[in-house]
Design a protein around this motif. Structure first.
Motif, PDB file in Angstrom:
ATOM      1  N   PRO A  87       0.829  -1.221   0.000  1.00 41.26           N
ATOM      2  CA  PRO A  87       0.000   0.000   0.000  1.00 41.26           C
ATOM      3  C   PRO A  87       0.859   1.264   0.000  1.00 41.26           C
ATOM      4  CG  PRO A  87      -0.657  -1.529   1.752  1.00 41.26           C
ATOM      5  CD  PRO A  87       0.665  -2.007   1.236  1.00 41.26           C
ATOM      6  N   GLY A  88       0.316   2.322  -0.570  1.00 49.39           N
ATOM      7  CA  GLY A  88       0.968   3.630  -0.511  1.00 49.39           C
ATOM      8  C   GLY A  88       2.274   3.708  -1.249  1.00 49.39           C
ATOM      9  N   ALA A  89       2.391   2.981  -2.349  1.00 49.91           N
ATOM     10  CA  ALA A  89       3.638   3.011  -3.117  1.00 49.91           C
ATOM     11  C   ALA A  89       3.315   3.021  -4.598  1.00 49.91           C
ATOM     12  CB  ALA A  89       4.516   1.813  -2.783  1.00 49.91           C
ATOM     13  N   SER A  90       4.188   3.671  -5.365  1.00 51.73           N
ATOM     14  CA  SER A  90       4.055   3.682  -6.805  1.00 51.73           C
ATOM     15  C   SER A  90       5.124   2.774  -7.411  1.00 51.73           C
ATOM     16  CB  SER A  90       4.146   5.118  -7.335  1.00 51.73           C
ATOM     17  OG  SER A  90       3.870   5.157  -8.722  1.00 51.73           O
ATOM     18  N   HIS A  91       5.791   3.209  -8.480  1.00 57.39           N
ATOM     19  CA  HIS A  91       6.633   2.311  -9.274  1.00 57.39           C
ATOM     20  C   HIS A  91       7.916   1.898  -8.544  1.00 57.39           C
ATOM     21  CE1 HIS A  91       7.690   0.321 -12.945  1.00 57.39           C
ATOM     22  NE2 HIS A  91       8.747   1.075 -13.164  1.00 57.39           N
TER      23      HIS A  91
END
Length: 399
Positions: free
Chosen positions: A200-204
């Motif tokens: 959760p709460g993360a992009s690439h």
């Protein structure tokens, strides 16, 4: 990228990290395919005496990990694929990115990298890391960046995932807009021994944005899913890439790389000769783009279907495949011939092709100026109008 994971990993394993060619100060020797990156890495590991290892790779590094598992399973004990995909977007997208970099340099790509790599909240709260990401791209060798785009353009293992036989962790950020949860689920559905972790709460760039969660997941995976070696009766051949973690107690003796034996040449006209249509279709897609080729073939119908097969087989499978001229030169010849013959309806697609084949807008300008002298000013004037529009479309970075 892995700075926050290494301190915990080194408690149990030796850790090797590597940079892609021309990235992070690494020597600028471009590698235009995932297979070549894989072979280079395994050659390095051979020189260090490393035979079996666990591997974690993010994005393009993940593609290398999949290639490792498919091409050299005897070397791999465990695999972690982070922000990876069996196919990254479309070939057209990556080849156009190469055109943009060749024309404008890396600055436009660098400035938009934080938007692709991090969530908005993280980028705003961590300006130093955001700037690191920008500078990392900005200082990459442009030729090596373009080669990396070519490597991703040619990577598609969707039909081969079932052959990945190593325990695999597929790890993805919940907010990743580049290779998100959908791509991760495709990997998990295709790889027999794979499990999914959505952070959760993360992009690439998940290892950077959520380092503690990624560290815990990697430690658990490599501690519990370490496949025992199987006896192949052979010495492993070179070929692979990213974060490498052989167990500390295992210190294998250095092994010299084994030379790969090339298959015997197939005589022309024999049954084993590659099909010229398939070869031509591949080259036609690489040069003109998937979208253009798909549209052309879809519109062919019964009347012109045989003609399109003829063009694919002989123009692309024969002439464009000859080794005597490179694709840049063939594009120069083609543009000139189209102007000379007045076939300007084909000029837009071949101007795009010229950009994809490595010509810059300035070089296309020189070709058309030369054509103006020998083919006539009116024809060249119309050609400049067409080329100007194509160059504007192809080299303007997306907002």
């Amino acid at each position: 990228m892995w700075d926050r994971q290494v301190p915990e990993l080194v408690k149990q394993w030796r850790v090797f990290r590597f940079d892609l060619p021309g990235h992070g100060g690494a020597p600028a020797h471009p590698a235009g395919s995932v297979a070549e990156l894989t072979d280079r890495l395994l050659a390095t590991l051979d020189s260090l005496g490393v035979q079996r290892f666990g591997y974690a790779g993010c994005a393009l590094g993940g593609a290398v990990g999949i290639a490792l598992a498919l091409r050299h399973p005897e070397r791999l004990a465990s695999l972690a694929l982070v922000a990876a995909s069996p196919r990254f977007g479309t070939a057209d997208e990556f080849r156009q990115r190469g055109v943009i970099v060749r024309t404008n340099g890396l600055d436009p790509i660098a400035r938009t990298s934080p938007d692709r790599w991090f969530t908005g909240g993280f980028a705003a709260a961590q300006p130093a890391i955001t700037e690191w990401a920008v500078q990392m791209v900005r200082t990459t060798d442009p030729g090596c960046y373009i080669a990396a785009c070519e490597a991703l353009a040619g990577f598609d293992v969707r039909a081969e995932l079932g052959r990945v036989g190593v325990p695999t962790l597929v790890l993805v950020g919940s907010d990743d807009q580049v290779t998100g949860p959908a791509e991760a689920r495709t990997l998990v559905a295709g790889i027999p021994d794979a499990r999914l972790a959505v952070v959760p709460g993360a992009s690439h760039l998940v290892p950077v944005e959520q380092p503690a969660a990624v560290t815990d997941l990697l430690v658990h995976h490599f501690s519990t899913a370490w496949q025992q070696p199987f006896d192949t009766g052979q010495t492993a051949l070179p070929g692979a890439p990213a974060l490498l973690v052989p167990p500390v107690p295992v210190q294998p003796a250095p092994a010299a790389p084994v030379a790969e034996i090339a298959p015997a040449a197939v005589p022309a006209g024999s049954a084993g000769q590659p099909d010229r249509y398939e070869t031509g279709l591949k080259i036609r897609r690489e040069v003109l783009g998937d979208a253009h080729v798909e549209q052309t073939l879809a519109q062919a119908g019964e009347l012109s279907g045989d003609f399109e097969e003829f063009v694919t087989r002989y123009a692309w499978g024969e002439i464009w495949n000859r080794p005597g001229l490179d694709r840049r030169t063939r594009s120069c010849v083609t543009l000139t011939a189209l102007v000379a013959g007045g076939h300007l309806e084909e000029l837009a697609s071949h101007t795009r092709a010229a950009l994809r084949n490595g010509l810059t807008p300035d070089e296309i300008k020189e070709v058309l100026l030369q054509a103006a002298v020998y083919c006539g000013v009116p024809a060249a004037g119309r050609a400049f109008a067409i080329a100007r529009q194509v160059v504007r479309e192809e080299t303007t970075p997306a907002e």
